[in-house]
Design a protein around this motif. Structure first.
Motif, mmCIF file in Angstrom:
data_model
loop_
_atom_site.group_PDB
_atom_site.id
_atom_site.type_symbol
_atom_site.label_atom_id
_atom_site.label_comp_id
_atom_site.label_asym_id
_atom_site.label_seq_id
_atom_site.Cartn_x
_atom_site.Cartn_y
_atom_site.Cartn_z
ATOM 1 N N SER A 120 0.832 -1.199 0.000
ATOM 2 C CA SER A 120 0.000 0.000 0.000
ATOM 3 C C SER A 120 0.873 1.259 0.000
ATOM 4 N N ARG A 121 0.232 2.398 -0.291
ATOM 5 C CA ARG A 121 1.001 3.632 -0.457
ATOM 6 C C ARG A 121 0.705 4.699 0.584
ATOM 7 N N THR A 122 -0.324 4.536 1.376
ATOM 8 C CA THR A 122 -0.644 5.528 2.404
ATOM 9 C C THR A 122 -0.703 4.867 3.766
ATOM 10 N N ARG A 123 -0.651 5.677 4.814
ATOM 11 C CA ARG A 123 -0.707 5.156 6.182
ATOM 12 C C ARG A 123 -2.018 4.388 6.414
ATOM 13 N N GLN A 124 -3.125 4.946 5.947
ATOM 14 C CA GLN A 124 -4.430 4.308 6.139
ATOM 15 C C GLN A 124 -4.490 2.944 5.447
ATOM 16 N N THR A 125 -4.001 2.874 4.221
ATOM 17 C CA THR A 125 -4.042 1.586 3.527
ATOM 18 C C THR A 125 -2.996 0.609 4.079
ATOM 19 N N ASP A 126 -1.899 1.136 4.674
ATOM 20 C CA ASP A 126 -0.959 0.264 5.395
ATOM 21 C C ASP A 126 -1.688 -0.466 6.522
ATOM 22 N N GLU A 133 -4.961 -0.954 6.820
ATOM 23 C CA GLU A 133 -5.960 -1.868 6.253
ATOM 24 C C GLU A 133 -5.308 -3.142 5.725
#
Length: 91
Positions: free
Chosen positions: A60-66, A68
């Motif tokens: 993933s590329r963002t903190r939130q998707t990390d 998730e």
């Protein structure tokens, strides 16, 4: 100077000295139960399983998707381990 039985030598580390005193007071087996000694290998095995199944990077590329992606992998790992335990139990 030789060590004598019961003498505590912490070699400059106060925390180690306190733990050694506790071991001498209650015994090694009781100390292991008190500290949860021996549980680390379970965690190491779990991380090893996760890396073997999913690799050791997040895609993933963002903190939130990390977050998730990590949660999804943890859920999948738990499901995988549950299935594996059920299969091993049916033998």
């Amino acid at each position: 100077m030789p060590d004598f039985p019961g003498k505590i030598r912490s070699h400059g580390c106060a925390a180690r000295g306190r733990e050694m005193a506790r071991i001498l007071k209650i015994g090694r087996d009781e100390w292991k139960k008190e500290k949860g000694y021996g549980r680390r290998w379970k965690v190491e095995c779990t991380f090893s399983d996760a890396k073997r199944l999913f690799g050791d990077i997040l895609r993933s590329r963002t903190r939130q998707t990390d977050v998730e992606e990590t949660v999804a992998k943890a859920l999948l790992l738990n499901e995988y381990k549950g299935i594996r335990m059920r299969c091993q139990g049916s033998r």
